[in-house]
Design a protein around this motif. Sequence first.
Motif, PDB file in Angstrom:
ATOM      1  N   GLN A  25       0.666  -1.228  -0.102  1.00 31.33           N
ATOM      2  CA  GLN A  25       0.213   0.116   0.034  1.00 31.33           C
ATOM      3  C   GLN A  25       1.015   1.251   0.098  1.00 31.33           C
ATOM      4  O   GLN A  25       0.391   2.390  -0.271  1.00 31.33           O
ATOM      5  CB  GLN A  25      -0.934  -0.114   1.147  1.00 31.33           C
ATOM      6  N   HIS A 126       1.472  -9.429   4.781  1.00 29.14           N
ATOM      7  CA  HIS A 126       0.303  -8.498   4.717  1.00 29.14           C
ATOM      8  C   HIS A 126      -0.203  -8.749   3.487  1.00 29.14           C
ATOM      9  O   HIS A 126      -0.095  -7.846   2.406  1.00 29.14           O
ATOM     10  CB  HIS A 126       0.758  -7.183   4.871  1.00 29.14           C
ATOM     11  N   TRP A 127      -0.539  -9.764   2.891  1.00 26.56           N
ATOM     12  CA  TRP A 127      -1.196 -10.244   1.633  1.00 26.56           C
ATOM     13  C   TRP A 127      -0.550 -10.502   0.217  1.00 26.56           C
ATOM     14  O   TRP A 127      -1.120 -10.811  -0.598  1.00 26.56           O
ATOM     15  CB  TRP A 127      -2.304  -9.177   1.484  1.00 26.56           C
ATOM     16  N   ASN A 171      -1.424 -11.015   8.532  1.00 22.38           N
ATOM     17  CA  ASN A 171      -2.138  -9.799   8.880  1.00 22.38           C
ATOM     18  C   ASN A 171      -3.573 -10.449   8.468  1.00 22.38           C
ATOM     19  O   ASN A 171      -3.824 -10.919   7.151  1.00 22.38           O
ATOM     20  CB  ASN A 171      -1.979  -8.539   7.951  1.00 22.38           C
ATOM     21  N   ASN A 228      -8.745  -9.089  12.218  1.00 18.67           N
ATOM     22  CA  ASN A 228      -9.806  -8.183  11.791  1.00 18.67           C
ATOM     23  C   ASN A 228     -11.059  -8.491  12.747  1.00 18.67           C
ATOM     24  O   ASN A 228     -11.663  -9.388  12.475  1.00 18.67           O
ATOM     25  CB  ASN A 228     -10.071  -8.010  10.353  1.00 18.67           C
ATOM     26  N   ASN A 301      -6.940  -5.561  14.781  1.00 18.44           N
ATOM     27  CA  ASN A 301      -7.438  -4.695  14.007  1.00 18.44           C
ATOM     28  C   ASN A 301      -8.832  -4.460  14.258  1.00 18.44           C
ATOM     29  O   ASN A 301      -9.674  -5.287  13.742  1.00 18.44           O
ATOM     30  CB  ASN A 301      -6.981  -5.143  12.533  1.00 18.44           C
ATOM     31  N   TYR A 303     -12.205  -2.031  13.229  1.00 19.64           N
ATOM     32  CA  TYR A 303     -12.665  -0.695  12.405  1.00 19.64           C
ATOM     33  C   TYR A 303     -14.175  -0.820  12.844  1.00 19.64           C
ATOM     34  O   TYR A 303     -14.680   0.586  13.184  1.00 19.64           O
ATOM     35  CB  TYR A 303     -12.556  -0.981  11.058  1.00 19.64           C
ATOM     36  N   TRP A 355     -18.978   2.211   6.623  1.00 17.33           N
ATOM     37  CA  TRP A 355     -18.398   1.610   7.796  1.00 17.33           C
ATOM     38  C   TRP A 355     -18.933   2.240   9.136  1.00 17.33           C
ATOM     39  O   TRP A 355     -18.990   3.531   9.224  1.00 17.33           O
ATOM     40  CB  TRP A 355     -16.918   1.686   7.826  1.00 17.33           C
ATOM     41  N   GLU A 381      -4.240  -2.047  14.148  1.00 18.31           N
ATOM     42  CA  GLU A 381      -4.802  -1.176  13.202  1.00 18.31           C
ATOM     43  C   GLU A 381      -6.350  -0.364  13.939  1.00 18.31           C
ATOM     44  O   GLU A 381      -6.960  -1.297  14.330  1.00 18.31           O
ATOM     45  CB  GLU A 381      -4.965  -1.883  11.775  1.00 18.31           C
ATOM     46  N   TRP A 427      -4.296   3.204  12.148  1.00 13.27           N
ATOM     47  CA  TRP A 427      -4.223   3.047  10.459  1.00 13.27           C
ATOM     48  C   TRP A 427      -4.424   4.286   9.777  1.00 13.27           C
ATOM     49  O   TRP A 427      -5.631   4.770   9.988  1.00 13.27           O
ATOM     50  CB  TRP A 427      -5.272   1.967   9.998  1.00 13.27           C
ATOM     51  N   SER A 434      -5.631   2.287  -0.778  1.00  9.58           N
ATOM     52  CA  SER A 434      -6.557   1.286  -0.024  1.00  9.58           C
ATOM     53  C   SER A 434      -6.980   0.124  -1.298  1.00  9.58           C
ATOM     54  O   SER A 434      -7.062   0.390  -2.344  1.00  9.58           O
ATOM     55  CB  SER A 434      -7.805   2.143   0.169  1.00  9.58           C
ATOM     56  N   TRP A 435      -6.728  -0.865  -0.578  1.00 15.12           N
ATOM     57  CA  TRP A 435      -6.792  -2.008  -1.902  1.00 15.12           C
ATOM     58  C   TRP A 435      -7.673  -2.096  -2.806  1.00 15.12           C
ATOM     59  O   TRP A 435      -7.430  -2.136  -3.962  1.00 15.12           O
ATOM     60  CB  TRP A 435      -6.771  -3.468  -0.997  1.00 15.12           C
ATOM     61  N   ASN A 437     -10.260   0.489  -2.756  1.00 15.56           N
ATOM     62  CA  ASN A 437     -10.835   1.742  -2.745  1.00 15.56           C
ATOM     63  C   ASN A 437     -10.230   2.892  -3.196  1.00 15.56           C
ATOM     64  O   ASN A 437     -10.306   4.202  -3.240  1.00 15.56           O
ATOM     65  CB  ASN A 437     -11.459   2.049  -1.357  1.00 15.56           C
ATOM     66  N   LYS A 441      -9.934   7.392  -0.421  1.00 10.72           N
ATOM     67  CA  LYS A 441     -10.047   6.991   0.887  1.00 10.72           C
ATOM     68  C   LYS A 441      -8.840   7.034   1.820  1.00 10.72           C
ATOM     69  O   LYS A 441      -8.312   6.269   1.901  1.00 10.72           O
ATOM     70  CB  LYS A 441     -11.046   5.435   1.033  1.00 10.72           C
ATOM     71  N   TYR A 443      -6.663   7.645   5.150  1.00 15.09           N
ATOM     72  CA  TYR A 443      -6.357   7.258   6.478  1.00 15.09           C
ATOM     73  C   TYR A 443      -5.457   8.031   7.392  1.00 15.09           C
ATOM     74  O   TYR A 443      -5.207   7.847   8.489  1.00 15.09           O
ATOM     75  CB  TYR A 443      -6.128   5.846   6.732  1.00 15.09           C
TER      76      TYR A 443
HETATM   77  C1  BGP Z   1      -7.417  -3.649   6.988  1.00 15.83           C
HETATM   78  C2  BGP Z   1      -6.131  -4.084   6.450  1.00 15.83           C
HETATM   79  C3  BGP Z   1      -5.323  -2.847   5.657  1.00 15.83           C
HETATM   80  C4  BGP Z   1      -5.993  -1.562   5.582  1.00 15.83           C
HETATM   81  C5  BGP Z   1      -7.387  -1.391   6.090  1.00 15.83           C
HETATM   82  C6  BGP Z   1      -8.373  -0.447   5.657  1.00 15.83           C
HETATM   83  O1  BGP Z   1      -8.356  -4.830   6.485  1.00 15.83           O
HETATM   84  O2  BGP Z   1      -5.406  -4.816   7.044  1.00 15.83           O
HETATM   85  O3  BGP Z   1      -4.227  -3.254   5.121  1.00 15.83           O
HETATM   86  O4  BGP Z   1      -6.202  -1.445   4.142  1.00 15.83           O
HETATM   87  O5  BGP Z   1      -8.095  -2.655   6.439  1.00 15.83           O
HETATM   88  O6  BGP Z   1      -9.120  -1.119   4.852  1.00 15.83           O
HETATM   89  P1  BGP Z   1      -9.609  -0.401   3.285  1.00 15.83           P
HETATM   90  O7  BGP Z   1      -8.390   0.109   2.846  1.00 15.83           O
HETATM   91  O8  BGP Z   1     -10.223  -1.290   2.778  1.00 15.83           O
HETATM   92  O9  BGP Z   1     -10.452   1.053   3.662  1.00 15.83           O
END
Ligand code: BGP
Length: 480
Positions: A25, A126-127, A171, A228, A301, A303, A355, A381, A427, A434-435, A437, A441, A443
């Motif tokens: 990222q 991390h993926w 992760n 998560n 992690n 959210y 979210w 996170e 985070w 963002s993977w 998005n 977006k 952070y």
């Molecule tokens: C988690 C991941 C992070 C990060 C975060 C925010 O799931 O570990 O790498 O991306 O989420 O998510 P997003 O980028 O989808 O908003």
Amino acid sequence: MNMRHSELDPFPKTFLWGSASAAYQIEGAYQEDEKGISVWDTFVKQPNTTFKNTDGDVAVDHYHRFKEDVALMAELGLKAYRFSIAWSRIFPNGKGQANQAGLDFYSQLIDELLAYNIEPIVTIYHWDLPQALQDQYGGWESRQIVEDFTRYATILFDTFSDRVNYWVSLNEQNVFITHGYLLGTHPPGVRDSKRMFAANHIANLANASVIKAFKKGGYKGQIGPSFNYGPSYAFDSDPLNVLAKIDTEELMSFFWLDVYATGRYPRTVMKQLEKLKLAPVVTEADQQLLASGIPDFIGLNYYQTATVKASTNDSFSGDMGMNNSGKKGTSKEIEIPRVSKFVKNPYLEQTNWDWTIDPIGIRIALRTIESRYRLPVLITENGLGEYDKLEHGEIHDPYRIEYLQKHLQEIQAAMTDGVQVLGYCSWSFTDLLSWLNGYQKRYGFVYVDRDETSERTLNRYKKDSFYWYQKVIQTNGDYL
Ligand code: BGP
């Protein structure tokens, strides 16, 4: 219990005030210095897999700007920084001969952090799986990966454990496995629940094997997976909905957390999976391995939370209907057939990406981990993804400050309750990719001047939240 602010315990002096990122990222330089290609490098090049077809080829160019980024971390006063190592920089083909240039990059980054007394927290995975391993044997679907992942991790322990005290093994296994093998929205883009549970079991073995190798090797420091975890609430006191809440948490959270912390799958979920012929093959040797890879801490992690009603529906559409566009209200209702339907919580607000914002939820998550596993927690996170606007070199982000402040207050309350929290990584440190998005977006505490269509200047700008967190850290949390 309800506590007044004055009744909260102060944060311990050793509290790790941190922030986080992940290689894909932020780094960019996706083909430099002998780096191999990862499954994300490949996946994002397929049309319509990400928002506006964004990729991490350049990302926020951290690979070339890490000294500038670490200097900003030092200016903010971070005590810890969590980053991940790209497996394909160390082993371009996933295994074989280690790539010295890759090891050197992370070595320099670690030294730079230590020069400012910032504790490195290293995520091993991390993926970004090396594409070569996906091609050779199907990545997480082959038991071969257990050995390769352990060898990769061991090289990192051997090279860096003189300077690194905190390691994150995997992760968000729950996210990369469900998105990769059930929803098809992450690489390798599979939609097959049987394959998902099989791959997940192998990932559990890999996780345990790396933790076991760490302990056996006698390296100093601590290790644990990052998970998560968002607790679920029953929509109301209808017993059916309360049961749906229990089922949801067992299936979506304890199915992983129990394995990490106790070495065993929850019996209720396994029984259902066996009935449905979806259960993974778990041998006696597997059981032993899982039991010998218990972590030192759980990486949390957090959210959001989910709110559920009972589901009577029989089939799964496989379409989560996620909001990846930032247009509020565009996500679809998720339903796990015969288990639960995710509904809006009338007490909680949502972000532009739908979210749910729930600070008390992090206290509930921490309390649940404490009472169920009695393990310390490292918050790896937590943060708010929102649109930010750069105006005359400034970014005013009171929404992010409010979000972080409320979550930190609840963390302090959880610690006062008796939960052992080692530290907190927001985070993220800089804005990043963002993977799914794109770049809109955001952070970070640090704004990066780029968007989906142009890399622009990639210059860094400190947001208001940067100065706010600086004060929080300076006062060891008294300012909250
Ligand atoms: C988690 C991941 C992070 C990060 C975060 C925010 O799931 O570990 O790498 O991306 O989420 O998510 P997003 O980028 O989808 O908003």
